[in-house]
Enzyme design. Structure first.
Site, short mmCIF file in Angstrom:
data_model
loop_
_atom_site.label_atom_id
_atom_site.label_comp_id
_atom_site.label_asym_id
_atom_site.label_seq_id
_atom_site.Cartn_x
_atom_site.Cartn_y
_atom_site.Cartn_z
N ASP A 129 0.81 -1.21 0.00
CA ASP A 129 0.00 0.00 0.00
C ASP A 129 0.85 1.28 0.00
OD1 ASP A 129 -2.29 1.53 0.03
OD2 ASP A 129 -3.03 0.78 1.96
N ASP A 172 1.07 -7.59 -10.34
CA ASP A 172 -0.01 -8.43 -10.88
C ASP A 172 -1.35 -7.73 -10.84
OD1 ASP A 172 1.68 -10.76 -11.25
OD2 ASP A 172 1.68 -10.96 -9.08
#
Length: 640
Positions: free
Chosen positions: A232, A293
């Site tokens: 994050d 991803d």
């Protein structure tokens, strides 16, 4: 029977092409040679060897599978309480997940933020548990979940260093006993400076030992058995700015940001899925595409409900979050989605926060058609009677087959430049068996509206097709369009099975990479448009289109390409077929596409290609040794 994402890497889903291919249209053999042709197409084996295409994406097995994971996340507890989840609540929700949702394929429990209170670290500065108040460490919970046939996902950023490790002179970087943890941070370089107690530093990637620390963090979690890492606050690391708050910490710069992502990518390899959260996605998401991803494409789920799903700011900004809600975020970044490219993450769903079952269905329908993870953030204690929306078997079957759809494109202009270029309320995608899924939405607040996609005009499906209402699990018979009358905030989800005996895959709805993109600026194409920019000199990596194809058995297949080549001479493209794990089935081979004399004239070129039984990723691209350019309308397959 639940099917895990990992099992699907070696298989192709539940619906086979056998019916379409083995019961092929008997008229096809006669019509294929008399189809309109401007140059007299030839049949080529494509036997000239070719170099593999260069990809600008991470191209991991996770993205090649298609859709994102099914899982549960602690956000629904931590956000309302603004606190780390207690361990007893974590356990209670895991047990509930195992009994109520794991049988439907939700096979992972993942932590989320509120991590500053985890200060206990290994000798190399890596946190040992989610919170100091927890009795058990990561190893314990990874084993606990494994016993229930589930996995542990961890929220943490390998660029974070806890202050406790920095202040402990006995802590050294893994593999570098000469480098103390304090040596890899800069003075006062805190994550979210003066927000959250300055308990976390950022790694200074220019310092000796930084690479070993970052990659060691990833390896440490992999050894515990963590297959999913949620990273994050990436935008804060890159330039230190938040679009709402302003300056939050020191900027570390684009080069250092890309370097850090590359280190994480290297360490993750094929055994860990890398989820990137809060990236600015500068340069058309080039750095995230190359190293991740999954990427978040909208603001946080927050309190949930319709406002977070569809409301808020509707226009684009060149900073996190580019679009506020997932409807716009999925639409705006849909040119980057698909197999081998990026999984677009629409963030968590809290089903009980929606006002009606229709809104709940719309939320799950959107996540399904966009190929997003479906991440439950409800709790055992608040979900009430809303849990059904996450377990409808036919909806989950589409997800298991790797469905990644796109919104309807009106033209080739980026959505960030022209918000009328794509339709957030009409979506479609093709499954590996060649059938289609159509999703229609009404984002309006007051009026019932009619929404539709026409099979021939919009999807390129000849004639009528079988239509099934997925949520109602009801066959609607043969139709020529998917149509629904939708009340405010309602949606419809249809499975469309063409009656044509030979399976056709449309490039306008496939996966694009290396600058290949949608366009409809030339006449004569089937459906809504074609794949443009299969040429040199575009984005990094070779321009390519990838189709997910399910074959009923291993063998050699006839492949027919519908293309336009308005150049004066022939063009070549590189073609290959691969398994999801990147094992080559056939190719790479060069295929020649003769001139069609005009970009408005289309022709068919045929070749042969071996496929494995099950899922194949068939890719066509303009490699460095190829010449010329083409526009691509569709690919067609038949045995023999």
């Amino acid at each position: 029977m639940a099917i895990t994402r990992r099992a699907l890497l070696a298989s192709s889903g539940l619906i086979s092409l056998a019916t379409a291919l083995e019961l092929a249209d008997p008229a096809y053999a006669a019509t294929r040679d008399t189809a309109p042709s401007t140059t007299g197409a030839t049949t080529a084996r494509g036997s000239l060897p070719a170099a593999p295409l260069t990809r600008a994406s991470r191209n991991s097995p996770w993205t090649r599978k298609g859709a994102g994971p099914l899982y549960w996340n602690i956000y629904g507890w931590s956000f309302p309480h603004n606190a780390p989840i207690p361990e007893d609540e974590w356990k209670a929700n895991i047990d509930w997940l195992a009994s109520d949702f794991a049988p439907s394929g939700y096979d992972m429990a993942c932590t989320d933020g509120w991590i500053e209170g985890s200060s206990r670290t290994t000798e190399h500065g890596y946190i040992t548990s989610y919170n100091d108040a927890w009795t058990h460490d990561w190893d314990y919970w990874a084993a606990y979940l494994a016993q229930r046939k589930m996995t542990l996902g961890v929220y943490y950023n390998p660029l974070w260093v806890h202050r406790a490790a920095v202040e402990d002179p006995t802590k050294t970087v893994v593999g570098r006993p000469d480098v103390k943890i304090a040596d890899i941070v800069a003075e006062n370089d805190f994550f979210a400076r003066d927000i959250g107690g300055n308990s976390l530093y950022w790694v200074d990637v220019t310092k000796p030992g930084a690479r070993e620390y970052v990659q060691g963090y990833v390896d440490y979690l992999k050894k515990i058995g963590v297959p999913f890492l949620r990273i994050d606050f990436l935008s804060w690391y890159e330039d230190g700015m938040d679009a709402n708050i302003g300056r939050v910490n020191a900027a570390h710069g684009r080069d250092n940001y890309v370097k850090a992502l590359h280190w994480i990518n290297e360490a993750a390899g094929d055994s860990m899925e890398v989820s990137l959260v809060m990236p600015h996605l500068f340069d058309n998401a080039a750095a995230e595409l190359a190293n991740g991803d999954m990427v978040r494409i909208n603001a946080d789920a927050d309190k949930g409900g319709w406002e977070r799903l569809s409301g808020g700011r509707q226009d684009w900004q060149n900073a996190w979050p580019n679009w506020f809600n997932p409807f716009c975020g999925f639409t705006g970044w849909s040119h980057r989605n698909g197999r081998g490219q990026l999984i677009l993450d629409g963030d968590f769903l809290r089903a009980h926060t929606f006002a009606s079952d229709e809104e709940r269905k719309t939320a799950v329908t959107l996540m399904t058609i966009a190929g997003s993870p479906i991440a439950i953030a409800d709790l055992y204690s608040d979900i009430g009677s809303s849990g059904w929306v996450f377990t409808q078997p036919e909806v989950l079957r589409l997800h298991e087959q790797g469905l990644v759809g796109k919104p309807y494109y009106y033209n080739g202009t980026p959505y960030s430049q022209n918000p009328t270029s794509r339709d957030t309320e009409r979506w479609a995608g093709q499954l590996p068996d060649g059938s289609w899924v159509v999703a229609l939405f009404n984002r309006g607040d007051s009026e019932t509206v009619e929404k539709s996609l026409h099979f021939s005009r919009d999807l390129g499906i000849a004639g009528s097709a079988k239509v099934r209402d997925v949520w109602a699990r009801r066959d609607l018979g043969l139709r020529t369009e998917a149509r629904a009358s939708l009340a405010p905030h309602a949606s419809a989800l249809f499975h469309i099975t063409p009656q044509r005996g030979v399976t056709r895959f449309h490039a306008a709805w496939a996966t694009w990479g290396g600058g290949a993109n949608f366009n409809n600026n030339h006449a004569g194409y089937d459906g809504s448009g074609f794949a443009d920019k299969l040429e040199a000199g575009g984005e990094p990596g070779d321009a390519l289109v990838t189709f997910a194809v399910e074959a009923p058995r291993a063998g050699t297949y006839s492949v027919r390409w519908r293309y336009a080549n308005g150049l004066a001479s022939s063009s070549t493209m590189t073609v290959s077929s691969e398994r999801a794990d990147r094992t080559v089935v056939d190719g790479p081979q060069k295929v020649t596409f003769p001139s069609t004399t005009s970009w408005d004239q289309w022709d068919n070129q045929s070749t042969k290609l071996r496929l494995q039984a099950g899922l194949n990723l068939v890719t066509i691209g303009r490699g460095a040794s190829d010449v010329g350019a083409i526009n691509l309308n569709w690919m067609e397959l038949r045995l023999g």
